[in-house]
Scaffold this motif. Sequence first.
Motif, short mmCIF file in Angstrom:
data_model
loop_
_atom_site.label_atom_id
_atom_site.label_comp_id
_atom_site.label_asym_id
_atom_site.label_seq_id
_atom_site.Cartn_x
_atom_site.Cartn_y
_atom_site.Cartn_z
N VAL A 55 0.85 -1.19 0.00
CA VAL A 55 0.00 0.00 0.00
C VAL A 55 0.89 1.25 0.00
O VAL A 55 0.65 2.21 -0.74
CB VAL A 55 -0.95 0.00 1.22
CG1 VAL A 55 -1.61 1.38 1.39
CG2 VAL A 55 -2.01 -1.08 1.07
N GLY A 56 1.94 1.22 0.83
CA GLY A 56 2.86 2.35 0.91
C GLY A 56 3.57 2.62 -0.40
O GLY A 56 3.87 3.78 -0.73
N ARG A 57 3.83 1.57 -1.17
CA ARG A 57 4.49 1.73 -2.48
C ARG A 57 3.51 2.09 -3.58
O ARG A 57 3.91 2.31 -4.73
CB ARG A 57 5.21 0.44 -2.86
CG ARG A 57 6.34 0.04 -1.94
CD ARG A 57 7.07 -1.18 -2.48
NE ARG A 57 7.95 -1.79 -1.51
CZ ARG A 57 7.82 -3.01 -1.00
NH1 ARG A 57 6.80 -3.78 -1.40
NH2 ARG A 57 8.67 -3.48 -0.13
N GLY A 58 2.23 2.09 -3.25
CA GLY A 58 1.22 2.41 -4.25
C GLY A 58 0.81 1.23 -5.11
O GLY A 58 0.07 1.38 -6.09
N LYS A 59 1.28 0.02 -4.77
CA LYS A 59 0.94 -1.17 -5.55
C LYS A 59 -0.47 -1.67 -5.22
O LYS A 59 -1.09 -2.36 -6.02
CB LYS A 59 1.96 -2.28 -5.30
CG LYS A 59 3.34 -1.96 -5.83
CD LYS A 59 4.34 -3.05 -5.50
CE LYS A 59 4.02 -4.34 -6.24
NZ LYS A 59 5.04 -5.39 -5.98
N LEU A 60 -0.96 -1.35 -4.03
CA LEU A 60 -2.31 -1.73 -3.60
C LEU A 60 -3.02 -0.52 -3.03
O LEU A 60 -2.40 0.31 -2.36
CB LEU A 60 -2.24 -2.82 -2.53
CG LEU A 60 -2.04 -4.27 -2.93
CD1 LEU A 60 -1.91 -5.13 -1.68
CD2 LEU A 60 -3.20 -4.78 -3.79
N LYS A 61 -4.32 -0.43 -3.28
CA LYS A 61 -5.13 0.62 -2.66
C LYS A 61 -5.84 0.01 -1.45
O LYS A 61 -6.41 -1.09 -1.56
CB LYS A 61 -6.15 1.16 -3.66
CG LYS A 61 -5.52 1.94 -4.80
CD LYS A 61 -6.59 2.55 -5.69
CE LYS A 61 -5.95 3.37 -6.81
NZ LYS A 61 -6.97 3.97 -7.69
N PRO A 62 -5.82 0.68 -0.30
CA PRO A 62 -6.43 0.11 0.91
C PRO A 62 -7.86 -0.38 0.71
O PRO A 62 -8.24 -1.44 1.19
CB PRO A 62 -6.37 1.27 1.91
CG PRO A 62 -5.23 2.11 1.45
CD PRO A 62 -5.23 2.00 -0.05
N GLU A 89 -8.51 -12.45 0.09
CA GLU A 89 -7.65 -13.25 -0.77
C GLU A 89 -6.24 -12.67 -0.83
O GLU A 89 -5.26 -13.41 -0.90
CB GLU A 89 -8.24 -13.34 -2.18
CG GLU A 89 -9.48 -14.21 -2.30
CD GLU A 89 -10.73 -13.60 -1.68
OE1 GLU A 89 -10.78 -12.34 -1.54
OE2 GLU A 89 -11.65 -14.36 -1.31
N ASP A 90 -6.14 -11.33 -0.80
CA ASP A 90 -4.82 -10.70 -0.80
C ASP A 90 -4.02 -11.11 0.43
O ASP A 90 -2.82 -11.38 0.34
CB ASP A 90 -4.97 -9.16 -0.83
CG ASP A 90 -5.47 -8.64 -2.15
OD1 ASP A 90 -5.08 -9.19 -3.20
OD2 ASP A 90 -6.28 -7.69 -2.16
N LEU A 91 -4.69 -11.17 1.58
CA LEU A 91 -4.00 -11.59 2.79
C LEU A 91 -3.61 -13.06 2.71
O LEU A 91 -2.47 -13.43 3.03
CB LEU A 91 -4.87 -11.33 4.02
CG LEU A 91 -4.15 -11.46 5.37
CD1 LEU A 91 -4.70 -10.47 6.38
CD2 LEU A 91 -4.27 -12.87 5.94
N ALA A 92 -4.54 -13.89 2.27
CA ALA A 92 -4.28 -15.33 2.19
C ALA A 92 -3.09 -15.64 1.28
O ALA A 92 -2.32 -16.56 1.54
CB ALA A 92 -5.53 -16.06 1.69
N GLU A 93 -2.93 -14.84 0.23
CA GLU A 93 -1.83 -15.06 -0.71
C GLU A 93 -0.47 -14.71 -0.12
O GLU A 93 0.56 -15.07 -0.68
CB GLU A 93 -2.07 -14.23 -1.98
CG GLU A 93 -3.17 -14.78 -2.87
CD GLU A 93 -3.57 -13.81 -3.98
OE1 GLU A 93 -2.92 -12.73 -4.09
OE2 GLU A 93 -4.52 -14.11 -4.71
N ARG A 94 -0.48 -14.04 1.03
CA ARG A 94 0.78 -13.65 1.67
C ARG A 94 1.07 -14.48 2.91
O ARG A 94 2.03 -14.20 3.64
CB ARG A 94 0.74 -12.16 1.99
CG ARG A 94 0.87 -11.31 0.72
CD ARG A 94 0.31 -9.92 0.89
NE ARG A 94 0.47 -9.15 -0.36
CZ ARG A 94 -0.34 -9.26 -1.42
NH1 ARG A 94 -1.37 -10.11 -1.40
NH2 ARG A 94 -0.13 -8.53 -2.50
N LEU A 95 0.25 -15.49 3.16
CA LEU A 95 0.50 -16.41 4.27
C LEU A 95 1.51 -17.47 3.82
O LEU A 95 1.75 -17.67 2.63
CB LEU A 95 -0.80 -17.08 4.70
CG LEU A 95 -1.91 -16.16 5.24
CD1 LEU A 95 -3.18 -16.97 5.54
CD2 LEU A 95 -1.45 -15.42 6.49
N TYR A 96 2.09 -18.18 4.79
CA TYR A 96 3.02 -19.26 4.45
C TYR A 96 2.33 -20.33 3.60
O TYR A 96 2.99 -21.03 2.82
CB TYR A 96 3.55 -19.93 5.71
CG TYR A 96 4.33 -19.02 6.65
CD1 TYR A 96 5.34 -18.19 6.17
CD2 TYR A 96 4.06 -19.01 8.01
CE1 TYR A 96 6.06 -17.37 7.03
CE2 TYR A 96 4.78 -18.20 8.88
CZ TYR A 96 5.77 -17.39 8.39
OH TYR A 96 6.47 -16.57 9.25
#
Length: 249
Positions: free
Chosen positions: A165-172, A178-185
């Motif tokens: 979000v800070g880099r502007g790649k995602l908007k809050p 699904e975005d969170l799940a994709e960043r889990l182990y």
Amino acid sequence: MSVFSRIFNKKSLEIDKSGLPKHIAIIMDGNGRWAKKRGLSRSLGHREGSNALKRITEICSDIGIKYLTVYAFSTDNWKRPQSEVDNLMQLLMEYLKKAETELAGKNNRIRVLGNKRALSHDMQNEIKRVERLTERNTGLCLNIALNYGGREEIFFAVKEILKEVGRGKLKPENVTQEDLAERLYTAGIPDPDLMIRSSGEKRISNFLLWQAAYTEFWYTDVLWPDFRKEHILEAIAEYQRRNRRFGGV
């Protein structure tokens, strides 16, 4: 009614191979108590627990389970005596080093889930080697949760989203579950259908907190080193008797 494929143990349990859980998670508990009951060292209890893991992995592979995730070492296990931690790490290293022999003729894949940065360089290198060795296999996927904590996993995933979000790649406002799940182990792995805990304890112990939202739980008093084919079949048979509604009716 589906055609039943029968696998019998001493209790004449029957499972339906067309309705197997796709993903089984196991909290392998009771190694220390197993050893204490026999006047043995905890290290011998953990070694017997390692043998149980090999046994159950083979059974799950044989009956057609697609994913098996086992809780091998939690982020809280570092609080144990140093000698016990060292022994557990040695056992895990042995398990990984023997992967080629253990998997000979099998089509199983091994993945390690958890914060690997806190592990020794030797362990990290061995994990990379085994994951590369088995990454193209299409049979059972054995996920070893090592230096794993469910809260930490979610925390790290949230931090990754905040960075993007800070880099502007995602908007809050566009961030999804699904975005969170994709960043889990466990990215790319389906949520567990069935979670088993041995030794009589009835806690989740910081294991797969996000993923277990609709998981069926099965507890047994059997200590992990004593866990055998009849126990995994009993858990699957019980799972198949339940009606999973996922919040519906």
